[in-house]
Design an enzyme around this catalytic site. Sequence first.
Site, short mmCIF file in Angstrom:
data_model
loop_
_atom_site.label_atom_id
_atom_site.label_comp_id
_atom_site.label_asym_id
_atom_site.label_seq_id
_atom_site.Cartn_x
_atom_site.Cartn_y
_atom_site.Cartn_z
N GLU A 368 55.42 38.41 41.48
CA GLU A 368 56.44 38.88 40.60
C GLU A 368 57.37 37.38 40.40
O GLU A 368 58.42 37.41 40.28
CB GLU A 368 57.53 39.75 41.27
N1 CAA Z 1 65.05 38.25 29.58
C1 CAA Z 1 64.91 38.33 28.30
N2 CAA Z 1 64.13 37.45 27.52
C2 CAA Z 1 63.55 36.48 28.32
C3 CAA Z 1 63.89 36.29 29.60
C4 CAA Z 1 64.78 37.18 30.24
N3 CAA Z 1 64.78 37.19 31.38
N4 CAA Z 1 63.04 35.13 29.99
C5 CAA Z 1 62.45 34.88 28.84
N5 CAA Z 1 62.83 35.39 27.71
C6 CAA Z 1 62.20 35.14 26.40
C7 CAA Z 1 62.96 33.88 25.94
O1 CAA Z 1 64.08 33.93 25.54
C8 CAA Z 1 62.04 33.45 24.82
O2 CAA Z 1 62.41 34.29 23.82
P1 CAA Z 1 62.33 33.56 22.37
O3 CAA Z 1 60.89 33.07 21.84
O4 CAA Z 1 62.87 34.59 21.44
O5 CAA Z 1 63.36 32.39 22.38
C9 CAA Z 1 60.62 34.04 25.47
O6 CAA Z 1 60.94 34.90 26.43
C10 CAA Z 1 59.78 33.11 25.92
O7 CAA Z 1 60.58 32.43 27.15
P2 CAA Z 1 60.28 30.97 27.58
O8 CAA Z 1 60.31 30.01 26.51
O9 CAA Z 1 61.26 30.74 28.58
O10 CAA Z 1 58.72 31.16 28.20
P3 CAA Z 1 57.76 30.26 29.10
O11 CAA Z 1 56.46 30.29 28.64
O12 CAA Z 1 58.48 28.77 29.22
O13 CAA Z 1 57.86 30.93 30.72
C11 CAA Z 1 58.29 31.86 32.71
C12 CAA Z 1 58.91 31.22 31.35
C13 CAA Z 1 59.70 31.81 33.53
C14 CAA Z 1 57.75 30.84 33.55
C15 CAA Z 1 57.52 33.10 32.75
O14 CAA Z 1 56.36 32.91 31.99
C16 CAA Z 1 57.54 33.94 34.13
O15 CAA Z 1 58.41 34.46 34.54
N6 CAA Z 1 56.24 33.65 34.66
C17 CAA Z 1 55.92 34.47 35.79
C18 CAA Z 1 55.46 35.60 35.52
C19 CAA Z 1 55.48 36.55 36.73
O16 CAA Z 1 56.49 36.75 37.44
N7 CAA Z 1 54.32 37.27 37.19
C20 CAA Z 1 54.40 38.13 38.07
C21 CAA Z 1 53.44 39.42 37.68
S1 CAA Z 1 53.92 40.70 38.12
C22 CAA Z 1 53.59 41.24 39.74
O17 CAA Z 1 53.34 40.23 40.45
C23 CAA Z 1 53.75 42.77 40.00
C24 CAA Z 1 52.86 43.19 41.11
O18 CAA Z 1 51.91 43.98 40.92
C25 CAA Z 1 53.66 42.98 42.44
#
Ligand code: CAA
Length: 385
Positions: A368
Amino acid sequence: MDFRFTEEQEMIRQAARGFAESECLPDVIGRDERQEFARDQVMRLAELGFMGMMVAPEYGGSGMDMVSYVLAMEEISKVDASVSVCMSVNNSLVLWGLEAYGTEAQKQQYLIPLAKGRKDGELYIGAFLLSEPEAGSDATSQRTTAVDHGDHYLLNGTKNWITNGSSASVYLVMAQTDPAKGSRGINAFIVEKDWLGVTVGAKENKMGIRGSDTHSIIFNDVRVPKQHRIGEDGFGFSFAMQTLAGGRIGIAAQALGIASGAYERSLAYAKQREAFGKPIADHQAVQFKLADMATRIETARLLCLKAAWEKDQGLDYTMSSSMAKVYASETAMWVTTEAVQVHGGYGYVKEYHVERLMRDAKITQIYEGTSEVQRIVIGRQALKG
Ligand code: CAA
């Protein structure tokens, strides 16, 4: 400010503690060794209303608050983090998004049985499919595609490390529908495991949370009816990020539970184990470890509760959930390592539980969103304000 829990929250905590001790503790070591999914325990969790804790009662849930969820996650994770991750994924990665953004038809068909955790007398839970072999932290670079064919999408690709992979009946799947649009070209879909073209891959042989059911899932020309898309076209990435912001509170609470489980065991052990003529708890070297464990755990708990409280109040909890996740997971790793040290040679063998808790702690720094991703989120939020 009032740090006391309500009577209801306290009751939920006691119920979760009782369930963990009476139904999860027996054979927790065996399930870890055999990598066995605790189906009976999860079924009981469903009967007790813990698989759909925050969902409104009219949609099959228990209508509780997020603070109660943190308390329950902590208590169950003290004993068996493999059971608690199943509960966390269903509650926060699957149900939250369906309730917040699902259509009424989607809620009637999926949210209600998933919140109950049962359908036709069988376990009925969900999974969240975002990660891919080449898209973990960099979640926008999805390779799974969903091509629009008018009344349906054709889904192709592979998802990795999926919690509840084979035990779930319903998958929330993120897929690229328009690669040119980047994160705005991603959609989220409700897909059933039994549909034609869905294959559950091999079970992962993991370091920790070995009782949880982790698989890759492969989609080969899966026909997904258009009404199974969640939200407007292009909403999938925002949907996934919002979902994860809440999910991270659950994993933070899980890490908190792993840490407090290891601490409680260390405290009890240090009082009864004697060395150099007195209980090891009376040696300052051990006492200081216990003091640092207690302090870090309490700090992690306050961060978890603050994030949960903000969510309950309808405030923005993006930053606090990442703070809770990164701090609690690093605390869990540190505390469990020290717990093994306090137990000495006994800590290194299975019967004393702390070696399992140490292995279980590690994943909380990865899934996550890794600790590094949490720092990205916190850093960006800090710079925004
Ligand atoms: N709420 C709403 N929108 C959001 C947001 C949020 N919290 N965070 C980002 N966004 C939106 C941004 O506003 C942006 O929108 P626009 O293009 O319209 O401006 C868009 O999403 C892209 O955002 P970023 O430019 O910030 O994206 P990024 O490529 O820089 O990535 C990141 C940001 C925080 C690294 C994200 O990719 C991330 O959280 N990565 C980790 C993913 C993760 O947690 N994976 C876990 C998998 S699930 C798991 O583990 C499940 C399980 O089985 C236990």
